[in-house]
Design an enzyme around this catalytic site. Structure first.
Site, PDB file in Angstrom:
ATOM      1  N   ASP A  88       0.857  -1.181   0.000  1.00 43.97           N
ATOM      2  CA  ASP A  88       0.000   0.000   0.000  1.00 43.97           C
ATOM      3  C   ASP A  88       0.901   1.243   0.000  1.00 43.97           C
ATOM      4  O   ASP A  88       1.988   1.216  -0.579  1.00 43.97           O
ATOM      5  CB  ASP A  88      -0.919  -0.043   1.227  1.00 43.97           C
ATOM      6  CG  ASP A  88      -2.169   0.817   1.071  1.00 43.97           C
ATOM      7  OD1 ASP A  88      -2.189   1.694   0.196  1.00 43.97           O
ATOM      8  OD2 ASP A  88      -3.115   0.631   1.848  1.00 43.97           O
ATOM      9  N   HIS A 115      -3.188   5.683   4.137  1.00 44.32           N
ATOM     10  CA  HIS A 115      -4.050   4.527   3.860  1.00 44.32           C
ATOM     11  C   HIS A 115      -3.400   3.226   4.299  1.00 44.32           C
ATOM     12  O   HIS A 115      -4.054   2.336   4.865  1.00 44.32           O
ATOM     13  CB  HIS A 115      -4.398   4.474   2.371  1.00 44.32           C
ATOM     14  CG  HIS A 115      -5.480   3.489   2.041  1.00 44.32           C
ATOM     15  ND1 HIS A 115      -5.221   2.153   1.835  1.00 44.32           N
ATOM     16  CD2 HIS A 115      -6.824   3.648   1.875  1.00 44.32           C
ATOM     17  CE1 HIS A 115      -6.359   1.530   1.559  1.00 44.32           C
ATOM     18  NE2 HIS A 115      -7.348   2.414   1.584  1.00 44.32           N
ATOM     19  N   SER A 282     -11.108  -1.869  -0.277  1.00 42.36           N
ATOM     20  CA  SER A 282      -9.734  -2.077   0.168  1.00 42.36           C
ATOM     21  C   SER A 282      -9.677  -2.315   1.667  1.00 42.36           C
ATOM     22  O   SER A 282      -8.825  -3.076   2.154  1.00 42.36           O
ATOM     23  CB  SER A 282      -8.867  -0.876  -0.209  1.00 42.36           C
ATOM     24  OG  SER A 282      -9.232   0.276   0.534  1.00 42.36           O
TER      25      SER A 282
END
Length: 394
Positions: A88, A115, A282
């Site tokens: 990520d 994130h 996600s």
């Protein structure tokens, strides 16, 4: 941040008193309203500053924790000894809930977007004092691998490289945060590389941001496969929210393997003990990756494909099966037995020769004849002698 985030946030507010039970039999759960928390994004807009530590902390227990039955699952496994790679935007190293359990590849220790840190918290954050926020596998280790640039822009080549780097660095589970419409060949090859290493890849079945038509700028309803989720060996995951609400993304051209909490979920930021709120497939995939860590910790010899089979086979029945970590770690699989050998035909002994029997009968018959002759002689001889061997009647 996609519109579904704001829809899910409003849904969380409405469900703050009591989340409605779903049609698939989910119990109603109390929901912590996350409206006062800052939102996490997948990519920074032009001029947007890097994410920092959140000044706010969620005190109540998030709805997702009870929806997945985590307290029961933790009685059997908490992910100890398992490494989950977070492919990520990076994972911050100053997060108390992950202290001592984060290892990085390259410069993945810097997370400007936030994130990756958020996803890592959903996977493995340890519960803290005065907060109900915790990851699915609070004793698992995190391996941070960055597949984007500093501001979150991603390419298929970057994701493929991240998967390989995660496998080479010893990951047991690889969480991929991105769903791409391009890069089928290179991402399929990267997943095959992970499969050969007995590593399970978990990825979102759809992007967090709904695709738009480049000509009109409006949402594109065309169903297109996303990668790496479309690769058969990948565990593909879609999100749902409180009360079983689902975002209105583009239709799926394939059936996702699992649905997991992903809307209005709460986790950590890139530093500090504060919390963010986020929505998207996600984040649902991060929950599924944490559940995979629970299974791999409880059954360390179980191959990656069997780990995925446990997660899907013991999920709650629904149009898309709902993740049930407790079911995955507690279900008893049938004992594998070797097939029974083919029956061996009975072997009857061959009949013996008739010669001994014939010989025995002949001897017995001869002996009987001799006895009869001797008996007759014992009667006839004395009488013959008495008559001087003259015929009877003379």
């Amino acid at each position: 941040m996609r519109h579904a985030l704001f829809r899910a946030t409003r849904a969380a507010v409405a469900a703050a008193l009591l989340a409605s039970a779903s049609a698939a039999g989910w119990p109603a759960v109390a929901v912590a309203a996350p409206v006062s928390l800052p939102g996490v994004v997948t990519q920074l807009a032009a001029g947007q500053p890097c994410a920092t530590g959140s000044p706010r902390t969620a005190q109540a227990q998030p709805w997702s924790r009870r929806a997945m039955g985590l307290p029961r699952a933790w009685q059997l496994s908490q992910g100890a000894g398992v490494t989950v790679a977070v492919v990520d935007t990076g994972v911050g190293t100053g997060i108390p809930a992950l202290a001592g359990r984060v290892r990085t590849v390259g410069d993945a220790d810097r997370d400007c977007v936030g994130h990756g840190s958020f996803a890592a918290g959903l996977i493995a954050a340890a519960p803290g004092d005065g907060t109900g926020v915790a990851g699915v596998a609070p004793q698992a280790r995190i391996l941070a691998v960055r597949d984007t640039d500093e501001r979150g822009a991603v390419t298929a080549a970057g994701v493929a490289r991240g998967i390989r780097e995660a496998v080479d660095a010893g990951a047991d589970v690889v969480y991929v945060a991105h769903a791409l419409f391009t890069g089928r060949q290179e991402l399929t090859t990267a997943v095959a590389y992970a499969t050969r290493g007995d590593v399970l890849v978990v990825a979102p079945a759809a992007p967090d941001t709904a695709p738009t038509d480049p000509r009109t700028g409006r949402p594109d309803p065309t169903a297109r496969p996303c990668f790496p989720a479309f690769v058969p060996q990948v565990l593909s995951v879609v999100d749902y929210g409180p009360g079983d609400s689902r975002p209105q993304n583009a239709p799926f051209p394939f059936a996702p393997d699992l649905a997991a909490p992903g809307d209005a979920v709460v986790s950590v930021g890139p530093r500090g003990a504060g919390h963010y709120v986020g929505s998207g497939s996600s984040l649902a995939a991060a929950h599924a990756a944490g559940a995979a860590a629970l299974v791999r910790a409880r059954y360390p010899r179980l191959p990656a494909a069997e780990v995925a089979r446990r997660l899907t086979g013991w999920a709650y029945p629904a149009s898309v099966p709902k993740l049930d970590p407790y079911g995955a770690v507690s279900a008893v699989l049938p004992v594998r037995q070797d097939p029974l050998p083919d029956p061996v035909p009975a072997q009857l002994p061959r009949p013996g020769s008739d010669r001994p029997r014939v010989r025995a009968l002949a001897v017995a018959g001869g002996a009987g004849a001799v006895v009869l002759l001797m008996a007759a002689a014992a009667v006839v001889v004395p009488r013959g002698r008495a008559r001087a061997w003259r015929p009877a009647g003379r």
